[in-house]
Design an enzyme around this catalytic site. Sequence first.
Site, PDB file in Angstrom:
ATOM      1  N   HIS A   1      46.879  21.477  34.118  1.00 41.63           N
ATOM      2  CA  HIS A   1      47.949  20.778  34.841  1.00 41.63           C
ATOM      3  C   HIS A   1      47.847  21.079  36.328  1.00 41.63           C
ATOM      4  O   HIS A   1      47.173  22.026  36.757  1.00 41.63           O
ATOM      5  CB  HIS A   1      49.322  21.224  34.315  1.00 41.63           C
ATOM      6  CG  HIS A   1      49.623  22.680  34.556  1.00 41.63           C
ATOM      7  ND1 HIS A   1      50.287  23.144  35.662  1.00 41.63           N
ATOM      8  CD2 HIS A   1      49.322  23.782  33.812  1.00 41.63           C
ATOM      9  CE1 HIS A   1      50.402  24.453  35.613  1.00 41.63           C
ATOM     10  NE2 HIS A   1      49.819  24.874  34.492  1.00 41.63           N
TER      11      HIS A   1
ATOM     12  N   ASP B   1      52.622  27.530  31.273  1.00 45.82           N
ATOM     13  CA  ASP B   1      53.544  27.045  32.301  1.00 45.82           C
ATOM     14  C   ASP B   1      54.746  26.340  31.659  1.00 45.82           C
ATOM     15  O   ASP B   1      54.588  25.470  30.793  1.00 45.82           O
ATOM     16  CB  ASP B   1      52.808  26.083  33.239  1.00 45.82           C
ATOM     17  CG  ASP B   1      53.602  25.787  34.493  1.00 45.82           C
ATOM     18  OD1 ASP B   1      54.650  25.118  34.376  1.00 45.82           O
ATOM     19  OD2 ASP B   1      53.180  26.202  35.585  1.00 45.82           O
TER      20      ASP B   1
ATOM     21  N   CYS C   1      48.601  24.854  38.981  1.00 49.55           N
ATOM     22  CA  CYS C   1      48.545  25.966  38.028  1.00 49.55           C
ATOM     23  C   CYS C   1      48.524  27.305  38.770  1.00 49.55           C
ATOM     24  O   CYS C   1      47.687  27.532  39.650  1.00 49.55           O
ATOM     25  CB  CYS C   1      47.311  25.838  37.142  1.00 49.55           C
ATOM     26  SG  CYS C   1      47.157  27.152  35.919  1.00 49.55           S
TER      27      CYS C   1
ATOM     28  N   CYS D   1      48.311  25.591  28.969  1.00 45.90           N
ATOM     29  CA  CYS D   1      48.823  26.685  29.788  1.00 45.90           C
ATOM     30  C   CYS D   1      50.230  27.071  29.338  1.00 45.90           C
ATOM     31  O   CYS D   1      50.969  26.266  28.759  1.00 45.90           O
ATOM     32  CB  CYS D   1      48.850  26.251  31.257  1.00 45.90           C
ATOM     33  SG  CYS D   1      49.329  27.561  32.407  1.00 45.90           S
TER      34      CYS D   1
ATOM     35  N   ARG E   1      56.703  24.135  32.727  1.00 42.61           N
ATOM     36  CA  ARG E   1      56.892  22.708  33.043  1.00 42.61           C
ATOM     37  C   ARG E   1      56.055  21.792  32.163  1.00 42.61           C
ATOM     38  O   ARG E   1      56.238  20.579  32.181  1.00 42.61           O
ATOM     39  CB  ARG E   1      56.540  22.458  34.518  1.00 42.61           C
ATOM     40  CG  ARG E   1      57.392  23.223  35.500  1.00 42.61           C
ATOM     41  CD  ARG E   1      56.768  23.221  36.881  1.00 42.61           C
ATOM     42  NE  ARG E   1      55.482  23.920  36.888  1.00 42.61           N
ATOM     43  CZ  ARG E   1      54.685  24.000  37.963  1.00 42.61           C
ATOM     44  NH1 ARG E   1      55.057  23.442  39.095  1.00 42.61           N
ATOM     45  NH2 ARG E   1      53.542  24.661  37.897  1.00 42.61           N
TER      46      ARG E   1
END
Length: 754
Positions: free
Chosen positions: A643, A584, A646, A582, A586
């Site tokens: 993760h 993302d 999401c 992803c 983080r």
Amino acid sequence: MTTDTERDRAGTKRIISVLRHDLPASLVVFLVAVPLSLGIAVTSGAPLVAGLVAAVVGGVIGGAAGGSAVQVSGPAAGLALVVADLVQRYGWRATCAITLMAGALQIALGVLKVARAALAVSPAVIHGMLAGVGVVIALAQLHVVLGGRPQRSAVENLLELPQQIMNNHSHAVAVGVLTIAVLVLWPRLPRLNSVPGPLAALLIAALTAGSLGWDITHADLAEGFGRWATPLLPEGDWHGVAAAVLLVALLAGVESLLCSVAADRMHDGPRADLDRELVGQGVTNMVSGALGGLPVAGVIVRTTTNVRAGARSRWSTMMHGGWVLLFMVGFSWTVTLIPMEALAALLVFIGVRMVNLGTLRGLHGHGELPVYVLTMGSVVVIGLAEGVLVGLGLAALSALRRLTRVSVHAGAEPDGRWHVVVAGSMTFVGVPRLMETLRRVPPGAAVDLELNLDFIDNAAFEALYHWRLEHERTGGTVVIDEVHDEWYASAARGTRLSAVRSLPRPPERWWLPRAYRRGGRRTGGALPAAGDAPVTDRSRRNAVPDLLAGTADFHRSTAPLVRPFLTRMATAQDPSHLFITCADSRLVPNLITASGPGDLFTVRNIGNLVPRHGTAPPDDSVLAAIEYATTVLAVRSITVCGHSGCGAMAALLSAGERTEGMPGLRRWLRHGDRTLARYLLADEVPGEPGDDGALNRLCRANVAQQLDNLRTHPAVAALEDAGRLELVGLYFDIGAAQVHVLEPDGFTPVAAGR
């Protein structure tokens, strides 16, 4: 006028603080100090009044002249064996003179500002010494508790102990057992904790023995101040006297300084001035010796009690000394009511407590347990001074071994080349290990020799140099790559080497979010606490400057480390994994897989989605990456990593509410429709170790679904069927920083030792 008013207000505030915090704390410390001082005087072979004198001087003089705001000084159990030996050898009055001279030496050392050097003594030696002293005290006083007399050494006390236990069952034993029982149980009675355990134990033992008329021995302080003794110069060999002065000064000084450092960790007030503390201890010992008191040092038990009782300044320590003086003048007669067996039991308890199991765990974690055990055993079997010297010697050898530690690994690569890695400090000590490993390399082999060294001496260089010549003579090749400083190359050129070079400074905790590093929340190197929120406003405001500052950090500290192997792979890449994950922020693939440049061929998108083969309209971005990875790069695995929490999966669950005004995102998330359908079936959601919410269950279902989507691509399916490609599913729990892998029966955490 304003300045005078502010000064008056500050003075009033200090007085209120002293009355509110320091006065109550001084009373608590006083109640602890009196029984401990009497007990240490007993085991030292000194008059009982000497322990009280040392407590008064340690409180009043040590508190006023010392460098710590909360440390409490007084007679210390760690010095009891030294004092007992000096009393036997020179007599009590000469021991007072040795204490006085030791204080003068401490003052001189403090003036020379060598206090910090005392902290270089291995804590394992100090703790081992204190534990050994505790064992010796406990064994000796246990005989008194059992109604007998201590033997001449700890070994004899241990050998005689079974006989004492079997043959002595007198009132003395009952008093001792009662005292120890109260000491053990008292902390477990929270409503009574306002009374210190040692005081409660002595009071209960005295009242019980008196009311039942037990035949016991009472403490003798009837002569009071008349038993004070003035110092007298010791007679005999001055070499022995000088050694005694040095021993008392160093042991008392080091124990006090370590106690000061420990005290700083217990409170938020002013930090200790160690040089002033050492001078203050010297003044205290000179006064104590002149007045006929025991040697004085900072005592961790009383200091801890002082801090826990709420002390804020040195007034608590000074007032506690005043309370002890008041007790000596007006209430010293009460000491005659204390059973000597109860004092002995108190010393047994103190001795056992000096063997701190918490310290053992810490030392074991740092590989210093052998130093601790050998020091303790030597103190018990040989003697205090000898045991300390043995411990210091072993600590020095252990430090030398660590400084000269070298790691050598050699192994054959799949292409037949040998890879040898030498890391650490390469000295003559490590030459045998180096040569033993190099002998495993077959003659004629091609060798990549990686040197990651912070030092190499002449013996090690010659051994390595001659091995290289011999190996190349047999037809082999040796390519040397020095990761950091060019020690080998400099030695080969005959360039003079500096004594020790340090490795380039690594990036400053590069894995921390920028908000927690320099210029953000990070202060003093502290890591963010659980629950802390990053400083996102500042990060957004300074986004570009921060990014460029990070690039500058890379050029300064990281680029020199990675340049050697990036240079070799500059013209081609050879990753073994296609990693689809992803976008993302983080989730950092290289961080959670501990991989470096050249390891992962990475695709990132919203929701780590893989469009199925033949989807209309097609998404060529992900398809192009899959084709290139499998056809050109010939990767051996494709990983899909989802993760927790999401946002893409949350948008799927919202039935379009979270994609309002974002038509591109809405169209992209149609590739997740099968994931949502899979989740709604419920029985196909893999690996649910507890109900952690619908969103995270959907996130895990999405990983499994994207692997199925990958298999719809003919090239991927063919490679997997042929055993040339492996598909892997990962799930990263952000809050727990835990990676889970998809197994046939569901997701399971990846073990640290996997």
